[in-house]
Write an enzyme that holds these catalytic residues in place. Structure first.
Site, short mmCIF file in Angstrom:
data_model
loop_
_atom_site.label_atom_id
_atom_site.label_comp_id
_atom_site.label_asym_id
_atom_site.label_seq_id
_atom_site.Cartn_x
_atom_site.Cartn_y
_atom_site.Cartn_z
N ASP A 93 -1.40 -0.91 6.25
CA ASP A 93 -1.49 -0.42 7.63
C ASP A 93 -2.67 -1.04 8.36
O ASP A 93 -2.94 -0.71 9.51
CB ASP A 93 -1.52 1.11 7.68
CG ASP A 93 -2.57 1.69 6.77
OD1 ASP A 93 -3.42 0.91 6.31
OD2 ASP A 93 -2.55 2.90 6.52
N ASP A 130 0.88 -1.14 0.00
CA ASP A 130 0.00 0.00 0.00
C ASP A 130 0.94 1.21 0.00
O ASP A 130 2.08 1.10 0.42
CB ASP A 130 -0.82 -0.06 1.30
CG ASP A 130 -1.67 1.15 1.50
OD1 ASP A 130 -2.20 1.65 0.50
OD2 ASP A 130 -1.82 1.58 2.65
#
Lengths: 633, 75
Positions: free
Chosen positions: A514, A324
């Site tokens: 995350d 990401d």
């Protein structure tokens, strides 16, 4: 180490083992020379001393529970050796069986102790502070939420709690692998498992022991054993069939002379005994999981939690790793990287407008302007409105002021006489159709990102970035970091599709996120790695691997350690299976005696377990309680 | 519900496998695993159970298996 093993048994056991060992050696070197009565007398004394508990337990299990235990198999083997008048062999089977047992016990205890610095830090008590200020030592699980506990210098913090007053220096190495002490101030929550380096502090407990950081972490590591890797699953299945098959073979071998005339009973009984002696798969069943367990422990010491040996295996075999962008490769915090203003008013205007917004960009702009203005010329914006997708407008000091994108500014001013050099998100400040200034904001790449991607390349792992951000921004980062593939402008739903595409191409693929908005991808990946400051429950839940501190470079280290762990486990597995097979084949052919079988079995177990325990030494323990205590002033 | 129990006195790692198999057959148990190295018996149950009562049930299974095994709730 030898000393440790010897110390782990009682003096009585030591005496019996040493005594019977001496008798065994005597009978061996004086074979046939001693009178039979003396031989038998010595044998029975030694045998009863060393074997009575095994024999009793063997028959108990057989008659009461109708089950043949390995003790029973060993007992049969000694009876067989006795029947063949191989007295020292009969003793040896029992003695080495016991030594193997002691060793296994020692190894498992030792590994449990050393597996994590956490276990040592597992708090055994808490100082509960009563209303009158006196303290009482209680078990951590007896402390309730809202209670106050006292932690003295050098002691581990037993439960998560809020610091009541002052400051506290805490070493969180057990949780994060980072040995630099962290300073907490009044009102901060301190996670349990930390070691208090400052003076006495008092905490108001916020979570009971069961849910505290340290308990959750210990459970994470210990539960990891339940998520078995493929080699472990294989071993389990193998072990279930191994013993019955080997014992059945032993029985068949013993019966051979019944069908083939002229064959000697003694010879075939001996071959059957070899099978019985190596019928226990213990070395295998202990050494392979122990390798993984040790690997998980080693990885935990660099501040990375792996939630099962299956993920160690996946990490070791990883072909590609997806990332990401925001908050993972980058810090997730925007910073102004470039600004051009015709008038300092631009700063003040931008601040006045963006103060009214909660967008992350706005917050970054406000903090930048505040820093640069140093308190001078403060304006207040009225009638502030968001122009969806373009910016924000309002009335300041009688002017119509807009902070907006390039296109919108072009519409307002016609031509723009300022342009940005740097890449990022651009904000133009326009006062009544007059361009006042321009700001470029950029989400910075993490310091250690470069290092990670270089290492991943060395490890032969392809890398890809999946982000919702603009193509231009994504590509700049990808070029800078040398990423193999980029998927930009991906909506949250598209992320999973992009990931599956990559997975189709590469096979085993991991994902680093995350854990906040990419839970589906984390879950779909073969190894979901979450970056998360410790305590973010969502990251811990959704992922398979948790990097306790936001340090990207630890990912490469984790993969390296996983590879080492897997190869260690495979080494042990192949080594033990091969060795057992060779002994069995030689035994069946009559080329291996009982001695080889004993050495093969116990020796193998010791070697394999010692080899597995190497994993414990890969990462030096960062938390040394003694050292810490002396460091406390 | 996940129950964590200490298990002491097991003879050998592959006996642990056998006991694990027996525990899995208990009707309340969804899944079970014994970690020989950390002496941990980890059980996932179908329904929420009282840990102390459950530990006693596991103790019974252990008693039927071998002498000298002790099961207790983990601190």
């Amino acid at each position: 180490m030898m000393l440790g093993i010897i110390k782990s048994i009682t003096p009585k056991e030591r005496f019996i083992l040493a005594g019977s060992l001496a008798v065994m050696v005597l009978l061996l070197i004086k074979r046939g020379e001693l009178p039979l009565v003396l031989t038998l007398g010595l044998f029975f004394i030694a045998y009863i001393a060393v074997a009575y508990d095994v024999v009793i337990s063997a028959f108990k299990t057989l008659f009461i529970r109708h089950r043949m235990s390995e003790q029973f198999l060993m007992t049969i083997a000694t009876f067989g050796a006795f029947a063949l008048q191989d007295y020292p062999e009969a003793l040896a089977v029992m003695i080495f069986y016991k030594i193997g047992d002691i060793f296994e016990e020692y190894a498992s205890g030792k590994s449990h102790e050393e597996i994590t610095s956490l276990v040592k830090l597992k708090p055994s008590f808490a100082r509960l502070v009563k209303d009158d200020g006196s303290e009482e030592m209680v078990k951590p699980r007896k402390v309730k939420i809202g209670d106050v506990i006292r932690v003295k210098a050098g002691e581990a913090i037993a439960l998560d709690g809020v610091l009541l007053k002052g400051y506290a220096q805490v070493n969180l190495a057990a949780l994060t692998g980072e040995s630099m002490p962290v300073t907490f101030k009044e009102g901060d929550e301190i996670p349990s498992g930390g070691i208090n380096l400052s003076q006495v502090v008092e905490l108001k407990v916020t979570r009971n022991y069961r849910n505290s950081s340290i308990a959750r972490l210990i459970n994470l590591i210990e539960d990891a054993a339940a998520n078995k890797s493929r080699p472990e699953a294989l071993i389990t299945r193998f072990a279930v069939w191994y013993t019955p098959i080997v014992v059945a073979c032993a029985a068949l071998l013993a019966l051979v002379p019944l069908f083939i005339s002229g064959e000697s009973w003694a010879d075939w009984t001996q071959r059957a005994l070899v099978f019985l002696v190596v019928s226990c798969p213990c070395a295998l069943v202990l050494s392979v999981p122990l390798s993984f367990f040790g690997g998980i422990g080693a990885i935990s010491r660099i501040g990375v939690m792996v939630k099962g040996s299956i993920f160690i295996e996946n990490l070791a075999r990883l072909k590609a790793l997806c990332f990401d962008k925001t908050g993972t490769i980058t810090y997730g915090k925007f910073k102004v990287t470039e600004f051009k203003v015709k008038d300092d008013k631009a700063l003040a205007y931008l601040k006045a407008l963006e103060e009214q917004s909660t967008h992350p960009l706005a917050q970054a702009a406000v903090s930048f302007c505040t820093e640069h203005l140093k308190g001078q010329s403060v304006f207040k914006a009225n009638e502030v409105k968001e122009i969806a997708g373009f910016g924000i407008e309002g009335e300041i000091d009688g002017h119509h002021v807009v902070a907006c994108s390039k296109e919108y500014a072009k519409n307002l001013c016609g031509t723009l006489d300022l342009s940005a050099q740097k890449l990022g998100t651009e904000i133009y400040v326009v006062e009544d159709h007059k361009l006042l200034g321009l700001f470029v904001l950029f989400d910075e790449v993490r310091e250690d990102a470069q290092e990670l991607f270089v290492k991943l390349k060395d490890l032969g792992i392809a890398t890809a970035m999946i982000t919702g951000d603009k193509k231009e921004v994504a590509q700049v980062i990808a070029r800078e970091l040398n990423l193999s593939e980029v998927y930009a402008e991906q909506l949250p739903d598209d992320k999973l599709k992009a990931f599956n595409e990559i997975k189709k191409h590469y096979g085993l693929v991991g994902y680093v996120g995350d854990g906040i908005n990419d839970a589906p991808v984390l879950a779909a990946s073969d190894a979901g790695i979450a970056m998360g400051q410790f305590g973010s429950a969502s990251a811990v839940e959704a992922s398979d691997v948790v990097i306790m501190q936001d340090e990207l470079s630890k990912i490469a280290k984790t993969i390296e350690l996983s590879r080492k762990t897997l190869s260690l486990a495979m080494q042990n597995m192949i080594f033990v299976i091969l060795a057992k097979l060779i002994i069995l084949i030689l035994g069946a052919l009559g080329m291996a005696g009982i001695w080889l079988a004993i050495v093969g079995d116990v020796g193998l177990c010791v070697l394999a377990v010692l080899n597995a325990m190497r994993a414990l030494t890969w990462v030096k323990n960062k938390v040394d309680l003694k050292e810490l205590k002396t460091a406390v002033v | 519900m996940r129950v964590r129990l200490d298990i002491n006195g097991l003879d050998c790692p592959h006996c642990a496998l056998k006991l694990e198999g027996m525990i899995k057959e208990h009707p309340e148990v969804k899944d079970a695993s014994i970690n020989f190295a950390s002496k941990l018996l980890l059980v996932d149950t179908h329904q929420d159970v009282d840990e102390d009562e459950f530990a006693e049930k596991m103790q019974k299974i252990a008693n039927d298996f071998e002498d000298g095994i002790e099961v207790s709730v983990r601190d």
